[in-house]
Write a protein that holds these residues in place. Structure first.
Motif, PDB file in Angstrom:
ATOM      1  N   LEU A 129      -1.307  17.152   1.398  1.00  0.00           N
ATOM      2  CA  LEU A 129      -1.092  16.322   0.619  1.00  0.00           C
ATOM      3  C   LEU A 129      -1.578  15.767   1.266  1.00  0.00           C
ATOM      4  CD1 LEU A 129       2.335  16.258  -1.058  1.00  0.00           C
ATOM      5  CD2 LEU A 129       1.250  13.962   0.198  1.00  0.00           C
ATOM      6  N   GLN A 130      -1.027  15.091   2.454  1.00  0.00           N
ATOM      7  CA  GLN A 130      -1.635  13.678   2.860  1.00  0.00           C
ATOM      8  C   GLN A 130      -3.614  13.437   2.962  1.00  0.00           C
ATOM      9  OE1 GLN A 130       1.089  13.072   6.797  1.00  0.00           O
ATOM     10  NE2 GLN A 130      -0.198  11.610   5.834  1.00  0.00           N
ATOM     11  N   THR A 131      -4.139  14.821   3.468  1.00  0.00           N
ATOM     12  CA  THR A 131      -5.620  14.813   3.541  1.00  0.00           C
ATOM     13  C   THR A 131      -6.228  15.010   1.669  1.00  0.00           C
ATOM     14  OG1 THR A 131      -5.660  16.527   4.961  1.00  0.00           O
ATOM     15  CG2 THR A 131      -7.164  16.688   3.592  1.00  0.00           C
ATOM     16  N   ASN A 132      -5.593  15.418   1.193  1.00  0.00           N
ATOM     17  CA  ASN A 132      -5.703  14.699  -0.435  1.00  0.00           C
ATOM     18  C   ASN A 132      -5.496  13.983  -0.982  1.00  0.00           C
ATOM     19  OD1 ASN A 132      -5.906  17.729  -0.613  1.00  0.00           O
ATOM     20  ND2 ASN A 132      -4.347  18.252  -2.022  1.00  0.00           N
ATOM     21  N   ARG A 133      -4.542  13.027  -0.703  1.00  0.00           N
ATOM     22  CA  ARG A 133      -4.203  11.847  -0.643  1.00  0.00           C
ATOM     23  C   ARG A 133      -5.236  10.709  -0.089  1.00  0.00           C
ATOM     24  NH1 ARG A 133      -3.953   7.641  -4.239  1.00  0.00           N
ATOM     25  NH2 ARG A 133      -1.779   5.964  -3.234  1.00  0.00           N
ATOM     26  N   PHE A 134      -5.778  11.228   1.573  1.00  0.00           N
ATOM     27  CA  PHE A 134      -7.118  10.274   1.957  1.00  0.00           C
ATOM     28  C   PHE A 134      -8.147  10.646   1.657  1.00  0.00           C
ATOM     29  CE2 PHE A 134      -9.664  10.178   5.852  1.00  0.00           C
ATOM     30  CZ  PHE A 134      -9.686   8.612   5.858  1.00  0.00           C
ATOM     31  N   MET A 135      -8.410  10.962   0.713  1.00  0.00           N
ATOM     32  CA  MET A 135      -9.906  12.139  -0.367  1.00  0.00           C
ATOM     33  C   MET A 135      -9.702  11.036  -1.154  1.00  0.00           C
ATOM     34  SD  MET A 135     -11.171  13.893   1.917  1.00  0.00           S
ATOM     35  CE  MET A 135     -11.118  15.212   3.348  1.00  0.00           C
ATOM     36  N   GLU A 136      -8.377  10.603  -1.856  1.00  0.00           N
ATOM     37  CA  GLU A 136      -8.647   9.661  -3.185  1.00  0.00           C
ATOM     38  C   GLU A 136      -8.759   8.444  -2.365  1.00  0.00           C
ATOM     39  OE1 GLU A 136      -4.781   8.080  -6.297  1.00  0.00           O
ATOM     40  OE2 GLU A 136      -4.817  10.080  -5.305  1.00  0.00           O
ATOM     41  N   MET A 137      -7.826   8.238  -1.371  1.00  0.00           N
ATOM     42  CA  MET A 137      -8.025   6.633  -0.955  1.00  0.00           C
ATOM     43  C   MET A 137      -9.998   6.470   0.076  1.00  0.00           C
ATOM     44  SD  MET A 137      -4.606   6.080   0.858  1.00  0.00           S
ATOM     45  CE  MET A 137      -3.571   5.036   0.531  1.00  0.00           C
ATOM     46  N   MET A 138     -10.153   7.244  -0.083  1.00  0.00           N
ATOM     47  CA  MET A 138     -11.982   7.321   0.434  1.00  0.00           C
ATOM     48  C   MET A 138     -12.859   6.760  -0.307  1.00  0.00           C
ATOM     49  SD  MET A 138     -12.738  10.321   3.513  1.00  0.00           S
ATOM     50  CE  MET A 138     -13.960  10.202   3.121  1.00  0.00           C
ATOM     51  N   ASP A 139     -12.189   8.109  -1.899  1.00  0.00           N
ATOM     52  CA  ASP A 139     -13.283   7.355  -3.142  1.00  0.00           C
ATOM     53  C   ASP A 139     -13.122   6.262  -3.817  1.00  0.00           C
ATOM     54  OD1 ASP A 139     -15.087   9.058  -5.199  1.00  0.00           O
ATOM     55  OD2 ASP A 139     -12.730   8.209  -6.469  1.00  0.00           O
ATOM     56  N   TRP A 140     -11.926   5.715  -3.490  1.00  0.00           N
ATOM     57  CA  TRP A 140     -11.985   4.111  -3.640  1.00  0.00           C
ATOM     58  C   TRP A 140     -12.628   3.048  -2.763  1.00  0.00           C
ATOM     59  CZ3 TRP A 140      -6.258   3.417  -1.760  1.00  0.00           C
ATOM     60  CH2 TRP A 140      -5.222   3.866  -3.375  1.00  0.00           C
ATOM     61  N   SER A 141     -12.665   3.389  -1.276  1.00  0.00           N
ATOM     62  CA  SER A 141     -13.877   2.320  -0.635  1.00  0.00           C
ATOM     63  C   SER A 141     -15.295   2.840  -1.323  1.00  0.00           C
ATOM     64  CB  SER A 141     -13.559   2.982   1.156  1.00  0.00           C
ATOM     65  OG  SER A 141     -13.899   4.414   0.797  1.00  0.00           O
ATOM     66  N   LYS A 142     -15.637   3.843  -1.351  1.00  0.00           N
ATOM     67  CA  LYS A 142     -16.823   4.336  -1.236  1.00  0.00           C
ATOM     68  C   LYS A 142     -17.063   4.247  -2.482  1.00  0.00           C
ATOM     69  CE  LYS A 142     -16.872   9.107   1.580  1.00  0.00           C
ATOM     70  NZ  LYS A 142     -16.918   9.801   1.453  1.00  0.00           N
ATOM     71  N   LYS A 143     -17.064   3.527  -3.431  1.00  0.00           N
ATOM     72  CA  LYS A 143     -16.638   3.260  -4.907  1.00  0.00           C
ATOM     73  C   LYS A 143     -16.874   1.470  -5.248  1.00  0.00           C
ATOM     74  CE  LYS A 143     -15.210   6.898  -8.052  1.00  0.00           C
ATOM     75  NZ  LYS A 143     -13.957   7.454  -8.832  1.00  0.00           N
ATOM     76  N   SER A 144     -16.600   1.028  -4.182  1.00  0.00           N
ATOM     77  CA  SER A 144     -15.756  -0.322  -4.136  1.00  0.00           C
ATOM     78  C   SER A 144     -17.901  -0.815  -3.560  1.00  0.00           C
ATOM     79  CB  SER A 144     -15.302  -1.033  -2.934  1.00  0.00           C
ATOM     80  OG  SER A 144     -15.573  -0.855  -0.944  1.00  0.00           O
ATOM     81  N   GLY A 145     -18.236   0.132  -2.924  1.00  0.00           N
ATOM     82  CA  GLY A 145     -19.833  -0.337  -2.717  1.00  0.00           C
ATOM     83  C   GLY A 145     -19.748  -0.883  -0.974  1.00  0.00           C
TER      84      GLY A 145
END
Length: 390
Positions: free
Chosen positions: A178-194
């Motif tokens: 569950l935590q891993t999936n949540r981290f992947m989601e948060m990583m996606d925020w960071s990557k989309k920020s540029g």
């Protein structure tokens, strides 16, 4: 050494454990060695030195004071401070090339009051996100979006983006997933920020050893460098214990059936028996929770009886023994061994609580220290920074 209680620390085992772990990682994965809390009670300077010899890329500590201490003794590896510092001390981080953990935008707003405008150095930060441990870190995309404008400043480098797992040492991996999936989601925020982020990391000791796919760009190895890891769940390495704890019998006495010993008459003899007093107590970090554990005397187990005192404890001996006989509280005698894991299970905790609880009253004796000093001196052209024996 002025008293008969000491911890013996094998520096080669710290180095060897890290080398083993290093060999399990892909070439691109960096190794961060965590030496907080005085190297988990093993010595921060010595641990940092061994980490460098083993090929660690980065060090981590909990607090600013710990990082400054390492720098003052010539440690030059990059250091990440895992706990956010007060914004007013940002100049110290810049001056000493320290990386900082950030958990909210308000810290940046405050920091701008103190960061020297004349400094050409950039501030390296790691953003901590909370994926379920519930300790520190951002939890929402709103919090991330508030951070982004501060992270894009010309004098800021986002060196890392990380989280920490709550259950990596447990057999059930449901919550870790569950935590891993949540981290992947948060990583996606960071990557989309540029934003360009140098390192993503989520795996501490247990996760790094159990789940190589979670290594990402870097792993944080703390407990495992000292031999603390979930052995039954890890088959890729065989790590060595680093610290053993010893004392000596200071007095022997015979206790008759029905007699008491200890504060509050906490133990009553059910038969005639021999009792030994050992000069270690809760002021040394050997808490009253260790009552009814065992120690080793002459290669045999001897039970701790009665309440543990501030400076001494008593054990039921297997028979009459000579005063001055060595007592092993952690470690091996002959075929018997008392492990950190055994003691941690008794008090319902983890091995590192025991090692970090050992106070400065317990002398640390370092094995293989001459080899460590020789390497250090060749690299830095400095004299050994701390006296050690053995």
């Amino acid at each position: 050494m002025l008293r008969d209680t000491w911890a013996e620390i094998n520096l080669n085992h710290i180095r060897g454990n890290l080398i083993q772990i290093r060999e399990t990682l892909s070439n691109h994965v960096k190794l961060m060695a965590v030496v907080k809390a005085d190297g988990y009670g093993h010595g921060d300077l010595e641990s940092a030195q061994m980490a460098e010899q083993a090929g660690a890329d980065v060090l981590a500590v909990a607090y600013l004071e710990e990082a400054l201490r390492l720098r003052s003794y010539g440690i030059t590896l990059p250091i990440l401070i895992l706990t956010p510092i007060h914004a007013e001390y940002v100049h110290l981080a810049i001056e000493h090339d320290l990386m900082l953990t950030v958990i909210n935008a308000s810290w940046f707003k405050e920091m701008r009051k103190y960061k020297p405008s004349s400094s050409a150095k950039k501030l390296l930060i790691h953003v901590k996100v909370d994926t379920g441990l519930g300790r520190i870190g951002i939890q929402s995309q709103k919090e991330w979006d508030e951070l982004v404008p501060w992270l894009t400043a010309a004098d800021i480098v986002v060196d890392g983006f990380y989280t920490h797992f709550a259950t990596a040492g447990k057999a059930d991996t449901t919550f870790l997933e569950l935590q891993t999936n949540r981290f992947m989601e948060m990583m996606d925020w960071s990557k989309k920020s540029g934003l360009y982020i140098r390192h993503y990391h989520c795996a501490g000791s247990a996760a790094a050893l159990r789940f190589p796919k979670l290594a990402m760009d870097m792993v944080r190895i703390g407990a495992a460098m000292y031999g603390f890891y979930p052995e039954k769940l890890v088959h890729s390495v065989k790590l060595e214990p680093v610290l053993s704890l010893h004392s000596k019998l200071m007095q022997i006495k015979k206790l008759n059936k029905g007699e008491y010993l200890g504060y509050d008459n906490s133990y009553q003899a059910d038969e005639e028996q021999w009792i030994g007093t050992v000069p270690i107590g809760y002021a040394d970090g050997w808490s009253q929770g260790m009552q009814n554990t065992e120690v080793l005397v002459n290669g045999q187990r001897a039970k701790v009886v009665g309440k543990i005192c501030m400076d001494q404890l008593m054990v039921k001996l297997p028979g009459p023994c000579a005063e001055g006989t060595q007592v092993t509280l952690i470690g091996r005698q002959g075929e018997e061994e008392i492990t950190f894991a055994e003691l941690a299970s008794h008090i319902g905790s983890v091995s590192q609580e025991i090692s970090t609880s050992l106070t400065a009253r317990v002398t640390r004796k370092y094995k293989d220290v001459e080899e460590a000093w020789t390497h250090w001196g060749k690299r830095t052209k400095q004299k050994p920074f701390k006296k050690a024996v053995m």
